[in-house]
Write an enzyme that holds these catalytic residues in place. Structure first.
Site, short mmCIF file in Angstrom:
data_model
loop_
_atom_site.label_atom_id
_atom_site.label_comp_id
_atom_site.label_asym_id
_atom_site.label_seq_id
_atom_site.Cartn_x
_atom_site.Cartn_y
_atom_site.Cartn_z
N ASP A 116 0.87 -1.17 0.00
CA ASP A 116 0.00 0.00 0.00
C ASP A 116 0.91 1.22 0.00
O ASP A 116 1.75 1.38 0.88
CB ASP A 116 -0.87 -0.02 1.27
CG ASP A 116 -2.25 0.53 1.03
OD1 ASP A 116 -2.34 1.61 0.41
OD2 ASP A 116 -3.22 -0.10 1.47
N ASP A 223 -2.93 4.63 -2.33
CA ASP A 223 -3.95 5.24 -1.49
C ASP A 223 -4.37 6.62 -2.00
O ASP A 223 -3.50 7.46 -2.31
CB ASP A 223 -3.34 5.38 -0.08
CG ASP A 223 -4.36 5.67 0.98
OD1 ASP A 223 -5.25 4.83 1.18
OD2 ASP A 223 -4.27 6.74 1.63
N GLU A 265 -6.34 3.91 -5.87
CA GLU A 265 -7.63 4.12 -5.20
C GLU A 265 -8.15 5.49 -5.62
O GLU A 265 -7.55 6.51 -5.29
CB GLU A 265 -7.47 4.06 -3.67
CG GLU A 265 -8.82 4.15 -2.97
CD GLU A 265 -8.74 4.69 -1.54
OE1 GLU A 265 -9.65 4.42 -0.75
OE2 GLU A 265 -7.77 5.41 -1.21
N HIS A 339 -11.09 -2.83 3.30
CA HIS A 339 -10.99 -2.49 4.73
C HIS A 339 -11.77 -1.23 5.10
O HIS A 339 -11.81 -0.86 6.27
CB HIS A 339 -9.51 -2.30 5.08
CG HIS A 339 -8.91 -1.13 4.36
ND1 HIS A 339 -8.75 -1.12 2.98
CD2 HIS A 339 -8.48 0.07 4.78
CE1 HIS A 339 -8.24 0.04 2.61
NE2 HIS A 339 -8.07 0.78 3.68
N ASP A 340 -12.32 -0.54 4.12
CA ASP A 340 -13.11 0.67 4.39
C ASP A 340 -14.61 0.42 4.23
O ASP A 340 -15.41 1.33 4.47
CB ASP A 340 -12.73 1.79 3.41
CG ASP A 340 -11.29 2.28 3.59
OD1 ASP A 340 -10.79 2.26 4.73
OD2 ASP A 340 -10.68 2.67 2.57
C1 GLC Z 1 -7.81 5.46 1.95
C2 GLC Z 1 -7.71 4.22 2.80
C3 GLC Z 1 -8.33 4.49 4.12
C4 GLC Z 1 -7.57 5.62 4.77
C5 GLC Z 1 -7.51 6.85 3.87
C6 GLC Z 1 -6.48 7.82 4.35
O1 GLC Z 1 -9.12 5.78 1.66
O2 GLC Z 1 -8.29 3.13 2.14
O3 GLC Z 1 -8.33 3.36 4.96
O4 GLC Z 1 -8.17 5.97 5.98
O5 GLC Z 1 -7.15 6.53 2.56
O6 GLC Z 1 -5.19 7.30 4.15
#
Ligand code: GLC
Ligand code: CA
Length: 569
Positions: A116, A223, A265, A339-340
């Site tokens: 990540d 991310d 992402e 995970h979100d």
């Molecule tokens: C992304 C991650 C999340 C995190 C955010 C800030 O959305 O998936 O878990 O809190 O970024 O890094």
């Protein structure tokens, strides 16, 4: 198809030659949230040694790549998405030696490790930020680290420079009393945003990426990568003017000539921007995560905390739109959870009455689409959302912040907990349920977050020994993708778009034609099939009795899903 269509098709194919085949087109990725996967030393926190101890489990599932949520050194304000040292491992997870060992052991099993990459922001404990915080500097040239982050003078009234909001609630600006300036943080105040306009920042990040690539990783999940081109003064957060320049530069300077997988992402992605990120001649990323199938169900005001009633027609239209948009260029990622997000079977299926059937149905629908499927840890055994009753059981910074804000704004605590149990991020973060042993076999100590009490009946050990389990269904789907090019490259077409209960689509490649039929309800559904879909073939997968012949009408059992493959000519 009539002649004119055939001719048009031929023209299009000429203009757009078939995609270069990539190893990750046939791969299935498994996401691990390290804190919650497997705790080998009994301190209640999952660790890298724990992950290594489960490689054979993952191998038997058939996955090709593990995406590890962050394992770097971090104060864990956001469970590792707040990094204080990009070149070290969080001590609670292990050491660099443990990591190298994991990469080597995974490679022996044909599994790659994808990291990540969290470079939109760092932790406020990162040395760059500690230096930056020391102020603009007075010596010649000033403090070189000041400009690593985004500092602005207060608004005339002394408040934040502008109205940018943090995703975790509240303003995106925090005042640093020493210098009298505000710094930007689009997430928690302990996650200051890096200034990508500063070339030195980009150089540092590319160096760091090359350092990890040199350790033999299989790629990066990036991310909130759509944020790096932000223009704070214009309140532009995603899709800033230089976003794609930065990604092309990153590609050229780091992974571009390596055969790795990169996935961004991008909550803001549209089919158009997805083609910019992942188009074949763009030299940016392999693919992005788009979230339209997730956010289409969110409330206009309360977002995910008050989801709209499930609407299959809408869901199908979004998924199909993306299948069509990236059919000849770019590439889709396929996922229900991460995970979100809430647990897939709780969100889209029926976690109580038909857990097993609906979990398999969801997997069938997703894995037979065009794109690279991602399995989130525990999804393969049908893990469900949590039944927490008090806010003290929650750990996630977003949920805790939102609780404060929503309850202050008048929402009853009970209503908030109901929303959190449905949509909060901790649903995905309870420990992986390995067995019926205490704490689900995750740890011998007390876990950092409670185990879902259903571990006695939902766990990997039971799933693996049952031929008809969800786990074995996933295993077969993952293997099917490797055996049938039509699943990887076949052209997608949806059918019966307005049908409120069933999802029907076909995939076509050369003489192969695959039809996928799924009932998204707990009721029996009677489906009239168009003539084109009435054929006999081989049943590739089903969650009830095998189906190999399709007539005018099919009677679907609750959450029934199957796929039939026919070879024409
Ligand atoms: C992304 C991650 C999340 C995190 C955010 C800030 O959305 O998936 O878990 O809190 O970024 O890094
Ligand atoms: Ca541990």
């Amino acid at each position: 198809m009539n002649d004119i269509h055939d001719q048009l098709d031929a023209v299009i194919r000429q203009a757009m030659p078939p995609l270069d085949r990539k190893w990750w087109h046939t791969a299935t990725i498994y996401q691990i949230y390290p804190r919650s996967f497997c705790d080998l030393n009994g301190d209640g926190i999952g660790d890298i040694a724990g992950i290594a101890s489960k490689l054979d489990y993952l191998k038997s599932l058939g996955i090709d790549v593990i995406w590890l949520s962050p394992i770097y050194k971090s104060p864990m304000d956001d469970n590792g998405y707040d990094i204080s040292d990009y070149r070290d491992i969080a001590p609670e997870f292990g050491t660099l030696a443990d990591f190298d060992h994991l990469v080597a052991e995974a490679r022996k099993r044909g599994i790659g490790i994808m990291l990540d990459l969290v470079v939109n922001h760092t932790s406020d404990e990162h040395p760059w930020f500690l230096e930056s915080r020391k102020g603009p500097g007075s010596e010649k040239g000033g403090n070189p680290f000041r400009d690593f982050y985004i500092w602005r003078k207060p608004a005339p009234d002394g408040g934040p420079p502008n109205g940018l909001r943090s995703s975790f609630g509240g303003p995106a600006w925090t005042l640093d009393p020493d210098s009298g300036e505000y710094y930007l943080h689009l997430f928690s105040r302990r996650q200051p945003d890096l200034n990508w306009e500063n070339e030195k920042v980009r150089e540092e990040i590319y160096d760091m990426m090359n350092w990890w690539l040199g350790r033999g990783i299989a790629g990066f999940r990036m991310d909130v990568i759509d944020y790096i081109g932000k223009q704070a003064d214009q309140e532009i957060v995603h899709d800033g003017p230089h976003l794609h320049d930065y990604l092309r530069e990153m590609n050229a300077r780091t992974f571009g000539n390596r055969n790795v997988l990169t996935v961004g992402e991008t909550w803001s992605a549209t089919p158009g921007s997805a083609l910019l990120y992942s188009g074949r001649d763009r030299h940016e990323l392999s693919m992005v995560f788009q979230f339209e199938h997730v956010t289409q169900a969110w409330d206009e005001t309360y977002g995910k905390w008050r989801p709209k009633p499930f609407d299959l027609v809408k869901l199908k239209s979004v998924l199909s739109k993306w299948q069509y948009a990236l059919s000849d260029d770019g590439w889709n990622s396929l996922f229900w959870g991460n995970h979100d997000l809430p647990r897939a079977v709780s969100r889209y299926g029926d976690a109580t009455g038909h857990r097993k059937e609906s979990a398999k149905m969801l997997a069938t629908v997703l894995h037979l689409m065009k794109g690279t499927p991602f399995v989130y840890q525990g999804e393969e055994i049908g893990m469900t959302n949590v039944p927490f009753t008090t806010i003290e059981q929650y750990r996630d910074i977003e949920t805790l912040n939102m609780h404060r804000l929503h309850v202050e704004a008048g929402l009853s605590p009970e209503e908030f907990i109901r929303g959190a149990n449905e949509s909060g991020r901790d649903n995905a973060r309870t420990p992986m349920q390995w067995s019926a042993a205490p704490y689900g076999g995750f740890s011998t100590g007390v876990p950092w977050i409670e185990v879902n009490p259903n571990y006695a009946t939902i766990n990997a050990e039971m799933e693996m020994t049952d031929e008809t389990s969800i786990w074995n269904h996933y295993r077969r789907l993952i293997a099917l993708r490797k055996a049938h090019p039509v699943i990887v490259y076949g052209e997608y077409q949806s059918w019966l778009d307005q049908h409120p209960d069933a999802f029907v689509y076909t995939r076509t490649l050369d003489r192969d034609r695959l039809v996928v039929v799924a009932n998204f309800t707990a009721r029996e559904v009677s489906l009239d099939l168009p003539g084109e879909l009435q054929f006999t073939g081989e049943c590739l997968t089903s969650n009830y009795e095998p189906v190999d012949a399709l007539g005018e009408n099919v009677a679907l059992k609750p959450y029934e899903a199957f796929a039939v493959l026919a070879r024409e000519g």
